[in-house]
Design a protein around this motif. Sequence first.
Motif, short mmCIF file in Angstrom:
data_model
loop_
_atom_site.label_atom_id
_atom_site.label_comp_id
_atom_site.label_asym_id
_atom_site.label_seq_id
_atom_site.Cartn_x
_atom_site.Cartn_y
_atom_site.Cartn_z
N ALA A 119 0.86 -1.19 0.00
CA ALA A 119 0.00 0.00 0.00
C ALA A 119 0.89 1.23 0.00
O ALA A 119 1.76 1.38 0.86
N THR A 120 0.70 2.10 -0.97
CA THR A 120 1.42 3.37 -1.00
C THR A 120 0.57 4.40 -0.27
O THR A 120 -0.64 4.46 -0.48
N ILE A 121 1.20 5.18 0.59
CA ILE A 121 0.49 6.14 1.43
C ILE A 121 1.02 7.54 1.17
O ILE A 121 2.22 7.75 1.01
N GLY A 122 0.12 8.51 1.15
CA GLY A 122 0.51 9.91 0.99
C GLY A 122 -0.52 10.82 1.63
O GLY A 122 -1.48 10.34 2.24
N ILE A 123 -0.33 12.13 1.50
CA ILE A 123 -1.34 13.07 1.98
C ILE A 123 -2.08 13.62 0.77
O ILE A 123 -1.55 13.66 -0.33
N THR A 124 -3.29 14.06 0.98
CA THR A 124 -4.13 14.53 -0.11
C THR A 124 -3.75 15.94 -0.54
O THR A 124 -3.09 16.69 0.19
N ASN A 173 10.24 7.53 0.72
CA ASN A 173 10.54 8.42 -0.39
C ASN A 173 11.69 9.33 0.04
O ASN A 173 11.47 10.37 0.66
N LYS A 174 12.91 8.95 -0.27
CA LYS A 174 14.09 9.71 0.16
C LYS A 174 14.14 11.11 -0.44
O LYS A 174 14.79 11.99 0.10
N THR A 175 13.46 11.32 -1.55
CA THR A 175 13.39 12.66 -2.15
C THR A 175 12.85 13.67 -1.15
O THR A 175 13.28 14.83 -1.13
N LEU A 176 11.90 13.24 -0.30
CA LEU A 176 11.26 14.16 0.64
C LEU A 176 12.22 14.68 1.71
O LEU A 176 11.97 15.72 2.31
N VAL A 177 13.31 13.96 1.96
CA VAL A 177 14.30 14.42 2.93
C VAL A 177 14.97 15.69 2.41
O VAL A 177 15.09 16.68 3.13
N ASP A 178 15.39 15.67 1.15
CA ASP A 178 16.08 16.82 0.56
C ASP A 178 15.12 17.82 -0.07
O ASP A 178 15.45 19.01 -0.16
N GLU A 179 13.96 17.34 -0.53
CA GLU A 179 13.00 18.20 -1.21
C GLU A 179 11.60 17.99 -0.65
O GLU A 179 10.72 17.44 -1.31
N HIS A 212 -0.35 13.58 -4.96
CA HIS A 212 -0.94 12.30 -5.37
C HIS A 212 -0.02 11.52 -6.29
O HIS A 212 -0.39 10.48 -6.80
N GLY A 213 1.21 12.03 -6.50
CA GLY A 213 2.17 11.37 -7.38
C GLY A 213 3.51 11.21 -6.70
O GLY A 213 3.65 10.46 -5.74
N ASP A 214 4.52 11.97 -7.18
CA ASP A 214 5.88 11.83 -6.66
C ASP A 214 6.05 12.30 -5.22
O ASP A 214 7.06 12.03 -4.60
N GLY A 215 5.06 13.00 -4.67
CA GLY A 215 5.15 13.49 -3.30
C GLY A 215 4.65 12.51 -2.26
O GLY A 215 4.42 12.89 -1.12
N TRP A 216 4.51 11.24 -2.62
CA TRP A 216 4.06 10.25 -1.64
C TRP A 216 5.13 10.01 -0.58
O TRP A 216 6.31 9.99 -0.90
N PRO A 217 4.74 9.83 0.67
CA PRO A 217 5.75 9.53 1.69
C PRO A 217 6.31 8.11 1.63
O PRO A 217 7.50 7.93 1.68
#
Length: 131
Positions: free
Chosen positions: A24-29, A81-87, A96-101
């Motif tokens: 299950a991929t989880i993110g914020i809306t 999503n390691k991208t979220l650490v730097d960006e 709803h796409g690349d910004g998933w945690p």
Amino acid sequence: MSSYPDDRFYSKSHEWIRVEGDTATIGITDHAQKELGDVVFVELPDLGEIFDEGQEFGTIESVKAVSELFLPIAGEIVEVNKTLVDEPNAVNEDPHGDGWPLPAKVSSDGVPDRLMNAAAYEKFVEEEAKA
């Protein structure tokens, strides 16, 4: 037509979940990221951590506030999503796409009944705004 993707479910705490097999991929809306404003920091769990349904798994900090992130389904963290650490602003750019945690391995049976489809979530957001 809903402005939220139909291939996932939504929680009242404004997380989304998309189940594919046992992951299950989880993110914020999009609504949540708009309410938060510019995201400046995302704290995510370690790989292998196991969480119960509804348990806090991290935080998201914006210029306005710090909010907890809750796992909509029980599971084990299998990737972050390691991208979220730097960006961390990737959450704002594409929630709803690349910004998933993170994705988690599902450890419960199916999607909990308390989660909403896209149309029901959109209605929930509209009603919440009126309150």
